[in-house]
Design a protein around this motif. Sequence first.
Motif, PDB file in Angstrom:
ATOM      1  N   ASP A 120     117.480  70.982   4.713  1.00 50.02           N
ATOM      2  CA  ASP A 120     116.777  70.022   4.306  1.00 50.02           C
ATOM      3  C   ASP A 120     115.641  69.735   5.538  1.00 50.02           C
ATOM      4  O   ASP A 120     114.443  69.434   5.296  1.00 50.02           O
ATOM      5  N   ARG A 121     115.830  69.526   6.836  1.00 45.57           N
ATOM      6  CA  ARG A 121     114.950  69.071   7.958  1.00 45.57           C
ATOM      7  C   ARG A 121     113.955  70.138   8.068  1.00 45.57           C
ATOM      8  O   ARG A 121     113.041  69.897   8.668  1.00 45.57           O
ATOM      9  N   ALA A 122     114.618  71.309   8.154  1.00 44.90           N
ATOM     10  CA  ALA A 122     113.677  72.243   8.840  1.00 44.90           C
ATOM     11  C   ALA A 122     113.074  73.162   7.528  1.00 44.90           C
ATOM     12  O   ALA A 122     112.292  74.008   7.897  1.00 44.90           O
ATOM     13  N   ARG A 123     113.526  72.835   6.223  1.00 46.57           N
ATOM     14  CA  ARG A 123     112.893  73.336   5.185  1.00 46.57           C
ATOM     15  C   ARG A 123     113.049  74.949   5.325  1.00 46.57           C
ATOM     16  O   ARG A 123     112.190  75.533   5.204  1.00 46.57           O
ATOM     17  N   LEU A 124     114.286  75.282   5.451  1.00 43.61           N
ATOM     18  CA  LEU A 124     114.805  76.715   5.773  1.00 43.61           C
ATOM     19  C   LEU A 124     114.706  77.737   4.309  1.00 43.61           C
ATOM     20  O   LEU A 124     114.462  78.799   4.664  1.00 43.61           O
ATOM     21  N   GLY A 125     114.606  76.964   3.065  1.00 43.13           N
ATOM     22  CA  GLY A 125     114.387  77.711   2.040  1.00 43.13           C
ATOM     23  C   GLY A 125     113.221  78.580   1.875  1.00 43.13           C
ATOM     24  O   GLY A 125     113.047  79.868   1.925  1.00 43.13           O
ATOM     25  N   PRO A 126     111.828  77.925   2.123  1.00 46.71           N
ATOM     26  CA  PRO A 126     110.681  78.586   2.076  1.00 46.71           C
ATOM     27  C   PRO A 126     110.637  79.551   3.448  1.00 46.71           C
ATOM     28  O   PRO A 126     109.863  80.501   3.250  1.00 46.71           O
ATOM     29  N   ALA A 127     110.952  79.168   4.490  1.00 46.51           N
ATOM     30  CA  ALA A 127     110.919  79.943   5.812  1.00 46.51           C
ATOM     31  C   ALA A 127     111.847  81.156   5.510  1.00 46.51           C
ATOM     32  O   ALA A 127     111.315  82.339   5.977  1.00 46.51           O
ATOM     33  N   SER A 149     101.335  81.907  13.620  1.00 40.52           N
ATOM     34  CA  SER A 149     101.471  80.868  12.587  1.00 40.52           C
ATOM     35  C   SER A 149     101.784  79.548  12.659  1.00 40.52           C
ATOM     36  O   SER A 149     102.116  79.268  13.837  1.00 40.52           O
ATOM     37  N   ALA A 150     101.024  79.001  12.012  1.00 40.86           N
ATOM     38  CA  ALA A 150     101.082  77.293  12.169  1.00 40.86           C
ATOM     39  C   ALA A 150     101.662  76.624  11.210  1.00 40.86           C
ATOM     40  O   ALA A 150     102.255  75.266  11.248  1.00 40.86           O
ATOM     41  N   SER A 151     101.445  76.906   9.767  1.00 40.37           N
ATOM     42  CA  SER A 151     101.777  76.077   8.492  1.00 40.37           C
ATOM     43  C   SER A 151     103.125  76.503   8.379  1.00 40.37           C
ATOM     44  O   SER A 151     103.610  77.561   8.531  1.00 40.37           O
ATOM     45  N   ARG A 152     103.734  75.284   7.783  1.00 37.64           N
ATOM     46  CA  ARG A 152     105.046  75.551   7.147  1.00 37.64           C
ATOM     47  C   ARG A 152     105.280  76.647   6.056  1.00 37.64           C
ATOM     48  O   ARG A 152     106.328  77.074   5.834  1.00 37.64           O
ATOM     49  N   ASN A 153     104.101  76.969   5.146  1.00 29.02           N
ATOM     50  CA  ASN A 153     104.489  77.752   4.392  1.00 29.02           C
ATOM     51  C   ASN A 153     104.136  79.282   4.856  1.00 29.02           C
ATOM     52  O   ASN A 153     104.236  80.044   3.920  1.00 29.02           O
ATOM     53  N   MET A 208      98.183  83.614   8.621  1.00 30.33           N
ATOM     54  CA  MET A 208      98.361  84.358   7.286  1.00 30.33           C
ATOM     55  C   MET A 208      99.395  85.300   7.285  1.00 30.33           C
ATOM     56  O   MET A 208      99.783  85.835   8.211  1.00 30.33           O
ATOM     57  N   GLN A 209      99.941  85.347   6.065  1.00 22.30           N
ATOM     58  CA  GLN A 209     101.226  86.251   5.694  1.00 22.30           C
ATOM     59  C   GLN A 209     100.786  87.692   6.049  1.00 22.30           C
ATOM     60  O   GLN A 209     101.439  88.469   6.714  1.00 22.30           O
ATOM     61  N   LEU A 210      99.530  88.163   5.661  1.00 26.78           N
ATOM     62  CA  LEU A 210      99.127  89.307   5.774  1.00 26.78           C
ATOM     63  C   LEU A 210      99.102  89.853   7.191  1.00 26.78           C
ATOM     64  O   LEU A 210      99.555  90.834   7.705  1.00 26.78           O
ATOM     65  N   GLY A 211      98.518  88.788   8.225  1.00 25.71           N
ATOM     66  CA  GLY A 211      98.619  89.078   9.599  1.00 25.71           C
ATOM     67  C   GLY A 211      99.836  89.266  10.196  1.00 25.71           C
ATOM     68  O   GLY A 211     100.073  90.201  11.050  1.00 25.71           O
ATOM     69  N   LEU A 212     100.923  88.705   9.727  1.00 22.27           N
ATOM     70  CA  LEU A 212     102.279  88.701  10.237  1.00 22.27           C
ATOM     71  C   LEU A 212     103.101  90.039   9.681  1.00 22.27           C
ATOM     72  O   LEU A 212     103.821  90.567  10.541  1.00 22.27           O
ATOM     73  N   VAL A 213     102.588  90.265   8.651  1.00 29.33           N
ATOM     74  CA  VAL A 213     103.308  91.718   7.990  1.00 29.33           C
ATOM     75  C   VAL A 213     102.460  92.800   8.871  1.00 29.33           C
ATOM     76  O   VAL A 213     103.452  93.783   9.115  1.00 29.33           O
ATOM     77  N   LEU A 214     101.371  92.893   9.156  1.00 27.91           N
ATOM     78  CA  LEU A 214     100.895  93.912   9.887  1.00 27.91           C
ATOM     79  C   LEU A 214     101.024  94.100  10.995  1.00 27.91           C
ATOM     80  O   LEU A 214     101.511  95.049  11.837  1.00 27.91           O
TER      81      LEU A 214
END
Length: 275
Positions: A63-70, A218-222, A138-144
């Motif tokens: 709950d505290r770290a929001r591990l599900g979306p991460a 990355s900086a955003s939680r999503n 951005m997710q694309l940046g991390l994938v690359l």
Amino acid sequence: MQRTRGSGRILRNTTLILLALLWAVPTWLVLVNASVPAGDYSGSPHWWPQGFGLFDNMAQAWDRARLGPAMGNSLLYAVTSSLLAILLAVMAAFAAVVMPVRRRTLWFWLIYSGALLPLQVFLRPLFLSYANLDLYDMQLGLVLVYAAIAVPFAFFIMRNYAMTLPREVIEAARIDGASWWRLFWQIHVPLSKSAMVAAFVFQFVAVWNDMLFGITLSASRNIRPVMAALAELQGVYTSVGPPVVLGGAILVSLPTVVLFFCAQRFFVNSLKLTR
């Protein structure tokens, strides 16, 4: 001769037991301290169980770290980048081993040298270039970037495995008029499946456990991967306590453990074929 074999067997078994203990002792400490109820933790590590609050600690970490979306983000990064890296690596290995290219050793070291450099040297240029190209956070940046850093080691595995494949099969296919493209997809890839699965597991674990690029790009939680989220949980260390942090660490390590055991037979098959 029998005495020599007996002493060698004793030395081997002793070494295996010591290595097992080196792995088991830290794991035992993590499990014991993660099971201590957060409110009962005294501040010093425990060697023996003191109550059982493992599931409560995991729930707090979730709950505290929001591990599900991460964890969903890390699953996306690990699967996508590993598949992309293995595709590029198996194609490069096919070209370097099977196809008649010049300077094979040079090509090998040129590609594999990417695995010899420390990842920290890439942080500043990557951060600046990502900021200029709007790929930061951005997710694309991390994938690359994950795919790029995974290619050299995946190429190392695929190239060494390709060198053990029977040359007669390739030569017979060429005599029958098979093109390089058909030879790659219908012969080379099916023969390399065990090595590809093994390389996928290695790369998946490496990407899943990465925190360096996750907190830098990355900086955003999503967007952030799971290890960056776990690091944020550890950043609020005084409010949650070590048992919650350790419970979260156990929780996020479960996917890699499950993946390894599911793919264990592919490791055994690849080892048998390369003997």
